[in-house]
Design an enzyme around this catalytic site. Structure first.
Site, PDB file in Angstrom:
ATOM      1  N   SER A 112       0.872  -1.159   0.110  1.00 30.48           N
ATOM      2  CA  SER A 112      -0.136  -0.228   0.071  1.00 30.48           C
ATOM      3  C   SER A 112       0.775   1.204  -0.089  1.00 30.48           C
ATOM      4  O   SER A 112       1.713   1.375  -0.848  1.00 30.48           O
ATOM      5  CB  SER A 112      -1.049  -0.094   1.219  1.00 30.48           C
ATOM      6  OG  SER A 112      -1.851   0.908   0.907  1.00 30.48           O
ATOM      7  N   GLU A 209      -1.958  -2.495  -8.293  1.00 32.71           N
ATOM      8  CA  GLU A 209      -3.070  -2.817  -7.509  1.00 32.71           C
ATOM      9  C   GLU A 209      -3.495  -1.550  -6.683  1.00 32.71           C
ATOM     10  O   GLU A 209      -2.936  -0.518  -6.797  1.00 32.71           O
ATOM     11  CB  GLU A 209      -2.806  -3.698  -6.450  1.00 32.71           C
ATOM     12  CG  GLU A 209      -1.954  -3.342  -5.535  1.00 32.71           C
ATOM     13  CD  GLU A 209      -2.504  -2.705  -4.174  1.00 32.71           C
ATOM     14  OE1 GLU A 209      -3.532  -3.192  -3.756  1.00 32.71           O
ATOM     15  OE2 GLU A 209      -1.959  -2.059  -3.675  1.00 32.71           O
ATOM     16  N   HIS A 279      -4.454  -5.209  -1.677  1.00 30.47           N
ATOM     17  CA  HIS A 279      -5.464  -5.175  -0.654  1.00 30.47           C
ATOM     18  C   HIS A 279      -6.640  -6.302  -0.874  1.00 30.47           C
ATOM     19  O   HIS A 279      -7.972  -6.026  -1.317  1.00 30.47           O
ATOM     20  CB  HIS A 279      -6.302  -3.669  -0.962  1.00 30.47           C
ATOM     21  CG  HIS A 279      -5.299  -2.803  -0.288  1.00 30.47           C
ATOM     22  ND1 HIS A 279      -4.318  -2.052  -1.224  1.00 30.47           N
ATOM     23  CD2 HIS A 279      -5.236  -1.816   0.696  1.00 30.47           C
ATOM     24  CE1 HIS A 279      -3.771  -1.148  -0.882  1.00 30.47           C
ATOM     25  NE2 HIS A 279      -4.145  -1.104   0.425  1.00 30.47           N
TER      26      HIS A 279
END
Length: 310
Positions: A112, A209, A279
């Site tokens: 992330s 992503e 995620h």
């Protein structure tokens, strides 16, 4: 680009340090999640940033960067795992000592917002890092066994081989491609553009992503990557999970498939989607910087070597 180096694998009894280089965390949640690392034979040391809060950050930039530098410098610490992401790693990139990091290679793990640090450390220290589930992911009520198994590879390294035995994979552009894996969270990749930490995709397998981004925002980010030449430079593209990326503000919307077609498929590079990386559950860890082969014919992503030294 500096020469690539790999950290050493862990042994039972090694110390793993937990830090919060981005947003603040629930310390008790971290303590509960760290019990798993202790169960597999590792000693856990909690960083001071886990109990800090500076607005939405886990302490000041100086405190978060200072702790990360100190953890790399400490010879008793063999791996550094990020407690969570959120926001803030881009703020500390200029404060990290990349010569120090290169001189003290060790496992660095997260995803992330940690994408910015993967890019920065890879570019200026040449260290293989790991895009993998955060520590707090182990503290959830239900954790997929494959997510948990990622952490066992810290002790028992293996070569990543992702096939449809893990999840269905879809071909967007046919072909084969070879190159080091780079990338991570799309919004963070875009935030590196125009900075000294800009992601280099030349001859690389670009992985992307994201989560909670509306389609028009993903459209904007992919268009920026395209205009910056990052899609044209890549050897191939790997599309991970785009969790909850649905229209909200703008109900009339392009689909994700249409957006990928407009920006990624049009680049003409071999592309596979459907990877459970990011995620999502399960979440498969990926060694960033390790050379790999992707084939749409075999539906496979296979690294050529482990991400750690034996």
């Amino acid at each position: 680009m500096t020469e690539l180096i790999k950290p050493r694998r862990l042994s039972p009894g090694d110390t793993v340090a937990i830090t919060a280089p981005a947003s603040w965390v629930d310390t008790e949640q971290v303590k509960a999640a760290s019990l798993y690392l202790e169960k597999i034979g590792l000693h856990v040391r909690l960083g001071e940033t886990l109990s800090m809060q500076y607005g939405y950050l886990a302490g000041t930039d100086e405190a978060r960067a200072g702790e990360l530098n100190a953890m790399f410098a400490d010879p008793t610490i063999k791996a550094i795992i990020c407690a969570r992401g959120g926001y803030g790693t881009g703020r500390i990139a200029d404060l990290l000592d990349y010569d120090l990091i290169r001189a003290n290679p060790k496992i660095f793990w997260g995803y992330s917002d940690i994408t910015f640090l993967h890019a920065a450390i890879g570019r200026f220290a040449g260290l293989v890092t790991f895009h993998g589930p955060m520590l707090i992911d182990l503290g959830k009520d239900e954790v997929h066994p494959l997510t948990v198994q990622n952490y066992e590879t810290l002790l028992h390294p293996s070569v990543l081989r992702y096939t449809e035995a893990i999840s269905p994979l879809q071909t967007l552009v046919e072909g084969e491609a070879f190159g080091p894996i780079v990338g991570g969270n799309l919004s963070l990749i875009v935030s590196t553009l125009g900075t000294p930490y800009e992601l280099d995709t030349r001859g690389k397998l670009l992985f992307i992503e994201d989560i909670d981004e509306e389609p028009y925002r993903l459209d904007r980010m992919l268009n920026q990557l395209k205009l910056a030449g990052k899609l044209a430079d890549a050897a191939g593209v790997l599309i991970g999970d785009f969790t909850n990326c649905v229209p909200n503000k703008r109900k009339l919307s392009l689909t994700l498939e249409e957006i990928f077609n407009d920006h990624i498929v049009s680049a003409g590079k071999p592309t596979l989607s459907g990877f459970k990386i990011g995620h999502c559950s399960p979440h498969i860890a990926v060694p960033m910087g390790i050379r790999a082969r992707m084939s749409t014919y075999e539906k496979v992503l296979a690294c050529t070597e482990p991400g750690v030294e034996a």
